[in-house]
Design an enzyme around this catalytic site. Structure first.
Site, PDB file in Angstrom:
ATOM      1  N   HIS A   1      84.773 -17.960 -18.606  1.00 62.02           N
ATOM      2  CA  HIS A   1      84.361 -17.101 -17.599  1.00 62.02           C
ATOM      3  C   HIS A   1      85.425 -15.873 -17.505  1.00 62.02           C
ATOM      4  CE1 HIS A   1      81.058 -19.606 -16.466  1.00 62.02           C
ATOM      5  NE2 HIS A   1      81.780 -20.433 -16.007  1.00 62.02           N
TER       6      HIS A   1
ATOM      7  N   HIS B   1      77.386 -23.828 -18.199  1.00 60.15           N
ATOM      8  CA  HIS B   1      77.415 -22.434 -17.573  1.00 60.15           C
ATOM      9  C   HIS B   1      77.601 -21.313 -18.830  1.00 60.15           C
ATOM     10  CE1 HIS B   1      79.113 -25.054 -14.290  1.00 60.15           C
ATOM     11  NE2 HIS B   1      78.526 -24.032 -13.433  1.00 60.15           N
TER      12      HIS B   1
END
EC number: 3.5.1.98
Length: 393
Positions: A203, A242
């Site tokens: 991320h 994710h």
């Protein structure tokens, strides 16, 4: 008459001397001005060069790094350090991520007889110069604020601790894992595979950390591999639940990188801008079961094999796809994780592509056991070697 002559001669001598002095200082002033101008121009050009040629600066930083080092054959291609594990007066438990997962994976492998502690490779910590290969000075300086680190790790109380303590207890473990990810590419190139029992901070971008990811280890690993390993094509297979918006933002417009991202679109990070950089997007919605997931993975790997011919695979093997994971919201069984990892390793092995595996996300205590079981399966199947000197089949 003679006195008048002497006066004239004296006056002429004085004028000549004054003129010579004047000319000398004028000449000196001109030379000094030229020298200062050249210095200024050189400084301007140097600044211009650094500003307009960041690749040259990046190259110098990569070539001067100590993160690549020779690993003796008495070690296997499994990278871990006890410094990976985060213990911060118990406040790490305020985040659902199991920050002791990495050490527990290794302890399982050792107690099960698949790994010897002395054969594990310990990486170096990524230095500031190493991190500047991808990150900006401004971003790294922002991490000197405990409030910024609290936002990234999603643990608000971290904001109230002195930053020197936050650096030691939170960011140092992350920097060690970054060193492990970068070294893993070198080991994989030399031995065919490498597993960093950590890393996978997918991320984090060059300019912003989030989602428990403070450093962009995947982006860093790839830039090091391009230069130091002379690799020209890299495939990222991101199977964390994710979306890997960090490496997508950093590398999505680089045609040397192919991104296969299989993720749940109904959960964090909802980064629609980064999604446009995904070369092969495979969405698996909440509630997806093991059989459906593995079927989609088989199809995705087949498409990837026809679309791109990599020289290195970075496999982000998050276990937050497990049934019961509070964040991933998928329903994949432990055996499904084992099958998933085996499929990716076979994909790389059959094509003779070096593979780096990163453990990434996973928010249940059972994740460590599942990761260890999967690695043990890879060893039994001869896809990796967890004993020095053993040969894969």
């Amino acid at each position: 008459m003679k006195d008048t002559h002497r006066v004239v001669v004296s006056t002429w001598t004085d004028l000549t001397r004054d003129s010579a002095v004047y000319l000398f200082f004028t000449f000196a002033a001109i030379k000094a001005s030229q020298f200062l101008y050249r210095c200024f121009q050189s400084s301007e050009m140097s600044s211009f060069s650094m500003a307009t040629h960041p690749e040259a600066l990046r190259r110098d930083r990569i070539l001067s790094s100590k993160l690549y080092f020779d690993v003796p054959l008495s070690k296997v291609s499994i990278i871990y350090s006890s410094a990976y594990d985060i213990s911060f007066m118990g406040i790490e438990k305020l985040h659902p991520f199991d920050s002791s997962k990495w050490g527990r994976v290794c302890r399982f492998l050792i107690s099960d007889g698949f790994l010897e502690e002395r054969s594990i490779v310990e990486p170096l910590e990524a230095s500031k110069i190493d991190l500047l290969v991808v990150h900006s000075e401004n971003y790294l300086n922002s991490l000197k604020s405990s409030a910024t680190v609290a936002r990234i790790t999603e643990v608000p109380p971290v904001a109230f601790f002195p930053n020197v303590l936050v650096q030691q207890k939170v960011l140092y473990p992350f920097r060690k894992q970054v060193g492990g990810t970068i070294l893993a590419a070198k080991l994989a190139k030399e031995r065919g595979w490498a597993i960093n029992i950590g890393g996978g901070f997918h991320h984090c971008t060059a300019e912003r950390g989030s989602g428990f990811c403070a450093y962009a280890d995947i982006s860093l690993c790839i830039h090091f591999a391009f230069l130091r390993l002379r690799i020209s094509r890299v495939m990222i297979i991101d199977l964390d639940a994710h979306q890997g918006n960090g490496h997508e933002t950093d590398l999505g417009d680089d045609n040397r990188v192919y991104i296969l991202d299989m993720y749940n679109p109904e959960i964090y990070p909802f980064d629609y801008g980064a999604r446009r950089f995904i070369d092969q997007k495979v969405e698996v919605v909440s509630g997806t079961t093991t059989d459906e997931y593995l079927r989609k993975l088989d199809e995705a790997l087949e498409v990837a094999s026809r679309s791109f011919q990599p020289e290195l695979v970075i496999y982000n093997a998050g276990t937050d796809i497990l049934n019961g994971d509070p964040l991933g919201q998928l329903k994949i069984s432990p055996d499904g994780i084992t099958s998933r990892d085996e499929k990716v390793f076979r994909f790389a092995r059959e094509r003779e592509i070096p593979l780096v595996m990163l453990t990434s996300g996973g928010y249940m205590k059972s994740s460590a056991r599942v990761i260890a079981d999967s690695i043990e399966n890879l060893s039994r199947k001869g896809l990796i070697q967890t004993r020095p000197g053993s040969v894969s089949t």
